[in-house]
Scaffold this motif. Structure first.
Motif, PDB file in Angstrom:
ATOM      1  N   GLN A  16       2.911  75.221 -38.082  1.00 12.13           N
ATOM      2  CA  GLN A  16       4.023  74.877 -37.210  1.00 12.13           C
ATOM      3  C   GLN A  16       4.750  73.658 -37.753  1.00 12.13           C
ATOM      4  O   GLN A  16       4.146  72.770 -38.374  1.00 12.13           O
ATOM      5  CB  GLN A  16       3.531  74.586 -35.792  1.00 12.13           C
ATOM      6  CG  GLN A  16       3.064  75.848 -35.101  1.00 12.13           C
ATOM      7  CD  GLN A  16       2.573  75.579 -33.699  1.00 12.13           C
ATOM      8  OE1 GLN A  16       1.791  74.661 -33.475  1.00 12.13           O
ATOM      9  NE2 GLN A  16       3.015  76.385 -32.764  1.00 12.13           N
ATOM     10  N   ASN A 102       8.337  85.689 -34.300  1.00 12.14           N
ATOM     11  CA  ASN A 102       7.557  84.926 -33.322  1.00 12.14           C
ATOM     12  C   ASN A 102       6.144  84.548 -33.767  1.00 12.14           C
ATOM     13  O   ASN A 102       5.594  83.578 -33.273  1.00 12.14           O
ATOM     14  CB  ASN A 102       7.469  85.709 -32.008  1.00 12.14           C
ATOM     15  CG  ASN A 102       8.832  85.949 -31.404  1.00 12.14           C
ATOM     16  OD1 ASN A 102       9.364  87.038 -31.482  1.00 12.14           O
ATOM     17  ND2 ASN A 102       9.417  84.905 -30.852  1.00 12.14           N
ATOM     18  N   THR A 103       5.553  85.312 -34.685  1.00 11.78           N
ATOM     19  CA  THR A 103       4.186  85.017 -35.130  1.00 11.78           C
ATOM     20  C   THR A 103       4.109  85.134 -36.654  1.00 11.78           C
ATOM     21  O   THR A 103       5.055  85.609 -37.291  1.00 11.78           O
ATOM     22  CB  THR A 103       3.155  85.989 -34.515  1.00 11.78           C
ATOM     23  OG1 THR A 103       3.334  87.283 -35.099  1.00 11.78           O
ATOM     24  CG2 THR A 103       3.274  86.063 -32.999  1.00 11.78           C
ATOM     25  N   THR A 116      10.925  77.329 -28.777  1.00 11.43           N
ATOM     26  CA  THR A 116       9.689  76.863 -28.155  1.00 11.43           C
ATOM     27  C   THR A 116       8.528  77.133 -29.103  1.00 11.43           C
ATOM     28  O   THR A 116       8.631  77.986 -29.991  1.00 11.43           O
ATOM     29  CB  THR A 116       9.416  77.574 -26.813  1.00 11.43           C
ATOM     30  OG1 THR A 116       9.232  78.979 -27.051  1.00 11.43           O
ATOM     31  CG2 THR A 116      10.554  77.363 -25.820  1.00 11.43           C
ATOM     32  N   ALA A 117       7.431  76.402 -28.894  1.00  6.29           N
ATOM     33  CA  ALA A 117       6.237  76.610 -29.723  1.00  6.29           C
ATOM     34  C   ALA A 117       5.004  76.400 -28.869  1.00  6.29           C
ATOM     35  O   ALA A 117       4.996  75.553 -27.975  1.00  6.29           O
ATOM     36  CB  ALA A 117       6.227  75.640 -30.903  1.00  6.29           C
ATOM     37  N   ASN A 118       3.961  77.181 -29.146  1.00 11.76           N
ATOM     38  CA  ASN A 118       2.687  76.950 -28.476  1.00 11.76           C
ATOM     39  C   ASN A 118       1.874  75.954 -29.306  1.00 11.76           C
ATOM     40  O   ASN A 118       2.300  75.512 -30.362  1.00 11.76           O
ATOM     41  CB  ASN A 118       1.921  78.254 -28.272  1.00 11.76           C
ATOM     42  CG  ASN A 118       1.340  78.794 -29.573  1.00 11.76           C
ATOM     43  OD1 ASN A 118       1.716  78.385 -30.666  1.00 11.76           O
ATOM     44  ND2 ASN A 118       0.438  79.741 -29.459  1.00 11.76           N
ATOM     45  N   ASN A 119       0.714  75.633 -28.836  1.00 11.56           N
ATOM     46  CA  ASN A 119      -0.186  74.718 -29.540  1.00 11.56           C
ATOM     47  C   ASN A 119      -1.119  75.559 -30.401  1.00 11.56           C
ATOM     48  O   ASN A 119      -2.062  76.158 -29.892  1.00 11.56           O
ATOM     49  CB  ASN A 119      -0.969  73.888 -28.519  1.00 11.56           C
ATOM     50  CG  ASN A 119      -1.905  72.898 -29.151  1.00 11.56           C
ATOM     51  OD1 ASN A 119      -2.261  73.016 -30.320  1.00 11.56           O
ATOM     52  ND2 ASN A 119      -2.325  71.921 -28.372  1.00 11.56           N
ATOM     53  N   ASN A 120      -0.881  75.613 -31.705  1.00 13.05           N
ATOM     54  CA  ASN A 120      -1.688  76.503 -32.544  1.00 13.05           C
ATOM     55  C   ASN A 120      -3.067  75.935 -32.874  1.00 13.05           C
ATOM     56  O   ASN A 120      -3.814  76.549 -33.600  1.00 13.05           O
ATOM     57  CB  ASN A 120      -0.933  76.933 -33.802  1.00 13.05           C
ATOM     58  CG  ASN A 120      -0.884  75.890 -34.896  1.00 13.05           C
ATOM     59  OD1 ASN A 120      -1.130  74.710 -34.666  1.00 13.05           O
ATOM     60  ND2 ASN A 120      -0.542  76.319 -36.090  1.00 13.05           N
ATOM     61  N   SER A 126       2.537  80.666 -32.439  1.00 14.82           N
ATOM     62  CA  SER A 126       3.691  81.491 -32.104  1.00 14.82           C
ATOM     63  C   SER A 126       4.831  80.599 -31.643  1.00 14.82           C
ATOM     64  O   SER A 126       4.615  79.470 -31.204  1.00 14.82           O
ATOM     65  CB  SER A 126       3.350  82.530 -31.030  1.00 14.82           C
ATOM     66  OG  SER A 126       3.070  81.897 -29.799  1.00 14.82           O
TER      67      SER A 126
END
Length: 162
Positions: A16, A102-103, A116-120, A126
């Protein structure tokens, strides 16, 4: 136009980062947030379509080839899309486009754009809002290129924070 891709997290599946635009501001510079980036993971030895590009300073320009992917994007974005934005002169890489996804399954070494981003570190990497981020950033970068500006991206690994 100068861009910075600052990577901050690699979970060995995906990386990320954040994309910034560098704006001259008097005698200094400001950075403007452009969006989140998702890439493949770091590897010491490149695995085709599974490895992020190495850190470095690279030119960004249109890839003026009429590929099936180019035709697909023209059909999807007929009002503005002409050719892919390619990060060029990357050792051992070619065809590295900034695009929608997205992934890490949506990339083969290319940076994906998102809002937006998640916490990888707690799950798979993603990003979301990829289409909107792509449209906004493509138009900005394409406008610069079409006006004769040169565009460069400074790709920085996690161990080189500003």
């Amino acid at each position: 136009m100068n861009l910075i891709l600052q990577r901050y997290s690699d979970n060995r599946e995906s990386t990320q980062g954040i994309l910034y635009r560098v704006i001259p501001y008097g005698e200094t510079k400001k950075i403007q947030f452009m969006g989140h980036i998702l890439e493949d993971e770091h590897r010491d030895e490149k695995v085709m379509k599974e490895t992020r590009i190495p850190a470095g300073l690279y030119p960004v320009d249109f890839n003026k080839a009429e590929t099936p992917l180019t035709l697909k994007y023209r059909a999807k974005f007929p009002s503005f899309f002409t050719f892919h934005l390619e990060i060029k002169n990357i050792p051992n890489f070619k065809g590295v486009y900034m695009h929608v996804g997205n992934t890490d399954d949506d990339t083969e070494g290319c940076p994906l754009m998102g809002d937006t981003a998640n916490n990888n570190t707690i799950g798979p990497g993603s990003i979301g809002g990829s289409t909107q981020a792509f449209i906004r950033n493509y138009k900005l970068i394409a406008d610069a290129l079409n006006s004769g500006d040169k565009v460069f991206i400074d790709v920085r690994d996690e161990n080189r924070l500003f």
